[in-house]
Write a protein that holds these residues in place. Structure first.
Motif, short mmCIF file in Angstrom:
data_model
loop_
_atom_site.label_atom_id
_atom_site.label_comp_id
_atom_site.label_asym_id
_atom_site.label_seq_id
_atom_site.Cartn_x
_atom_site.Cartn_y
_atom_site.Cartn_z
N TYR A 93 0.85 -1.19 0.00
CA TYR A 93 0.00 0.00 0.00
C TYR A 93 0.89 1.24 0.00
CZ TYR A 93 -3.65 3.34 1.12
OH TYR A 93 -4.50 4.43 1.09
N ASN A 94 1.97 1.19 0.76
CA ASN A 94 2.90 2.32 0.79
C ASN A 94 3.62 2.53 -0.54
OD1 ASN A 94 2.30 3.25 3.33
ND2 ASN A 94 3.87 2.03 4.35
N MET A 95 3.82 1.44 -1.29
CA MET A 95 4.35 1.58 -2.65
C MET A 95 3.39 2.43 -3.49
SD MET A 95 7.26 0.16 -3.41
CE MET A 95 7.15 -0.22 -5.16
N ALA A 96 2.10 2.10 -3.36
CA ALA A 96 1.08 2.83 -4.12
C ALA A 96 1.02 4.28 -3.66
CB ALA A 96 -0.27 2.15 -3.96
N LEU A 97 1.15 4.48 -2.35
CA LEU A 97 1.11 5.83 -1.80
C LEU A 97 2.31 6.66 -2.26
CD1 LEU A 97 -0.61 7.47 0.15
CD2 LEU A 97 0.71 6.50 2.04
N GLU A 116 3.91 6.28 -5.00
CA GLU A 116 3.68 6.61 -6.40
C GLU A 116 2.67 7.75 -6.54
OE1 GLU A 116 3.30 3.98 -10.20
OE2 GLU A 116 1.32 4.12 -9.31
N ARG A 117 1.64 7.70 -5.71
CA ARG A 117 0.62 8.75 -5.76
C ARG A 117 1.26 10.12 -5.45
NH1 ARG A 117 -4.60 7.89 -2.05
NH2 ARG A 117 -5.51 6.77 -3.78
#
Lengths: 166, 431
Positions: A111-115, A117-118
């Protein structure tokens, strides 16, 4: 299972042990060989990166690291002010910029990877709106894998929720 | 007395190279209130022919489950090696409810034959007797096999002592730059073996359903990419190379597909990769974060994390129909779901105040329980028998692994001697 089969199993066992002993792979080894050119692994944020791109993004003391709130990807006013200057400098140039997004250690890793990137995308979108070509902006997220500061306190976490321009 | 012959000549055993010491050690912090008292009589009490002490390994296995309390060898009054040698009075005075005994012989071909049994002390009867074969190189496998059989005979639950765990370590190397390693070890932390070493992050290890491969995320190309790697010969293959995120791999239960996360179309979406055709099928389509997919045991649905409702929560999507359902409602942060083998118990990371804990939710009754009380808990992974789960936690400034039973009654830590340990992944049954 008869004795013959057992012998075969034992042989395979021995062979596998031998294979296993030789089998650990290392990306460290390959980092130095020709597959990776000069051995400077593809821009992963060492001090030399700026000069490789030809221009120092931080020239004149302009921020190149932008910070965020927990689970948020909203640019702060001071980040926007710095990005305005970056946009001015970058507009019309072919300077390639790498935007590395990061998260603090709290919460789950993917989830932090996605965050991360965001967050990096928020910086990218801001620069694109200011006229920087999106072709020159690369977004990479490291999630919580590359903290700027070790430590499990709000001070460290706030330093780790960031996007680095390189 | 029922007598069965087991044969322990399993190929997976050969994948490990014996190492003199384990990097991970076990520290039991909380067991059940009334553990079953068990004695494991030394298989070798006189002249020793084996390189390792099988009975000690069995004893430690059973204690680690938290359900057993083992009697110290120094208190034993006799060392029976067969059922006929058992004097029940010797064990009743020690309060033992069960006794494990055995006998090892070296055969002409050099292999080791271990005959072992389990007797119930109060009922004065043998409940299990088996023969198992092995070599000097897989003494620990023989021991874990015995533990599995004893555990199952007493609890009715299949033992998971013969399984393995994968995890990632991060250790400061030269210039204090972190070195990341993908490791595999026995479920008790012994026989640790390195699969991959990199100066760029390694993440999200996960097992193939046959236990022969790992998939993971490596940044070695300068960007995240999903790889698969065989355990026996370390052959590896890069599965994805897209712009943006390439992460969170999860093999389908039949091994033919892999769910993963790609952001090539602008934001993180879940895709399913057909391992044979190499076709990617997009599963989710939403501007929010969709990540951390996990398959239901029947392979028909995916459970995943999404912040489409404004905060990270768990959702379920039936693949055939695309029907979507929100699963978690308690609190503002529920992520990284993993389903227990029963397909009913969901474990996840839950934020409770400022703390992150592992919680479980019963998908049928809705019963929600916080299982851990440590700090910054993440990456839960359930044992293939559903009895325990491993997770990563923090003690001081150090990341380490810990375990908790699915009913939260048993807790233990697996501290490592150096570096950070994170992202445990428990293997499926390997035999």
């Amino acid at each position: 299972m008869n004795l013959q089969n057992l012998k075969a199993v034992f042989l395979i066992t021995v062979m596998s042990i031998f294979l296993a002993a030789c089998s650990s792979t290392s990306t460290e080894d390959s980092a130095g060989d020709s597959a990776y050119g000069d051995g400077s692994a593809v821009g992963t944020g060492t001090a030399g990166d700026g000069s490789a791109y030809g221009e120092d993004l931080g020239a004149g003391g302009v921020d190149t690291v932008f910070y965020f709130e927990f689970d948020k990807a909203i640019l702060r006013p001071e980040a926007r002010a710095a990005l305005d200057i970056h946009a001015q400098r970058l507009r019309g140039t072919s300077r390639q910029v790498r935007l590395e997004g990061h998260a603090d250690e709290r919460g789950t890793r993917e989830y932090n990877m996605a965050l991360g990137e965001r967050r990096a995308n928020a910086v990218k979108e801001y620069l694109v709106i200011q006229g920087v070509s999106s072709d020159n902006l690369e977004v990479i997220s490291y999630g919580e894998e590359r903290p700027a500061q070790l430590g499990s306190d709000e001070q460290s976490w706030s330093m780790n929720r960031r996007v680095e321009m390189k | 007395m029922r007598k069965t012959h087991g044969l322990l000549a399993l190929l997976f055993l050969s994948l490990t190279v014996l190492s003199a010491r384990a990097e991970l050690t076990i520290e039991i912090t909380h067991g059940v209130d009334n553990p079953t008292v068990i004695a494991v009589s030394p298989i070798e009490s006189g002249q020793r022919i084996l390189p390792e002490d099988i009975s000690q390994i069995v004893s430690a296995d059973l204690e680690r489950s938290g359900l057993f309390q083992a009697i110290d060898r120094s208190n034993m009054l006799s060392f029976p090696r067969t059922s006929g040698e058992v004097y029940y009075r010797d064990w009743r005075v020690l309060g033992a409810q069960y006794l494990v005994y055995g006998n090892a012989e070296r055969q002409q071909d050099g292999r080791i034959k271990v005959t072992f049994g389990l007797n119930e002390i109060l009922g004065e009867k043998a409940v299990l007797s088996q023969v198992v074969y092995g070599t000097d190189g897989n003494i620990r496998d023989i021991a874990h096999y015995i533990s599995d059989k004893v555990y199952e005979a007493i609890t009715g639950i299949r033992g998971a002592f013969s399984t393995r765990i994968a995890y990632v370590t991060a250790t400061p190397g030269r210039n204090n730059q972190l070195v990341y390693r993908l490791m595999v070890a026995d479920a008790d932390g012994a026989r640790e073996r390195m699969m991959l070493e990199s100066r760029e992050p390694l993440m999200s290890p996960t097992w193939s359903p046959d236990g022969k491969e790992l998939a993971y995320v490596s940044f070695e190309t300068g960007r995240p990419a999903v790889f698969r790697q065989r355990l026996n010969d370390a052959t590896r293959e890069q599965l994805t190379n897209f712009k943006g995120l390439n992460g969170a791999p999860a093999w389908s239960p039949d091994g033919r597909k892999m769910a993963l996360v790609l952001s090539k179309d602008g934001n993180p979406e879940i895709y399913v990769l057909d391992m044979a055709t190499r076709q990617f099928t997009r599963i989710t389509n939403h501007f929010a974060i969709d990540t951390e997919p996990n398959w239901t045991p029947d392979g028909k649905a995916l459970i995943f994390t999404s912040d489409r409702g404004g905060s990270p929560q768990i959702y379920k999507m039936v693949l055939a129909t695309g029907a979507m359902e929100r699963v978690t409602f308690r609190g503002s942060y529920n992520a990284r779901p993993r389903l227990a083998p029963d397909g009913r118990t969901l474990v996840l990371v839950h934020r409770d105040g400022g703390q992150f804990h592992i919680a479980s939710q019963d998908l049928i009754s809705g019963d929600f329980r916080i299982l851990t009380s440590t700090f910054l808990d993440e990456s839960p992974t359930v044992a293939p028998n559903g009895a325990m789960l491993l997770y990563a936690t923090k003690r001081g400034s150090k990341n380490l692994l810990a375990a908790v039973s699915i009913d939260a009654g048993v807790k233990f830590l697996l501290p490592s001697r150096e570096g950070d340990v994170r992202e445990p992944a428990w293997s499926p049954f390997l035999n």
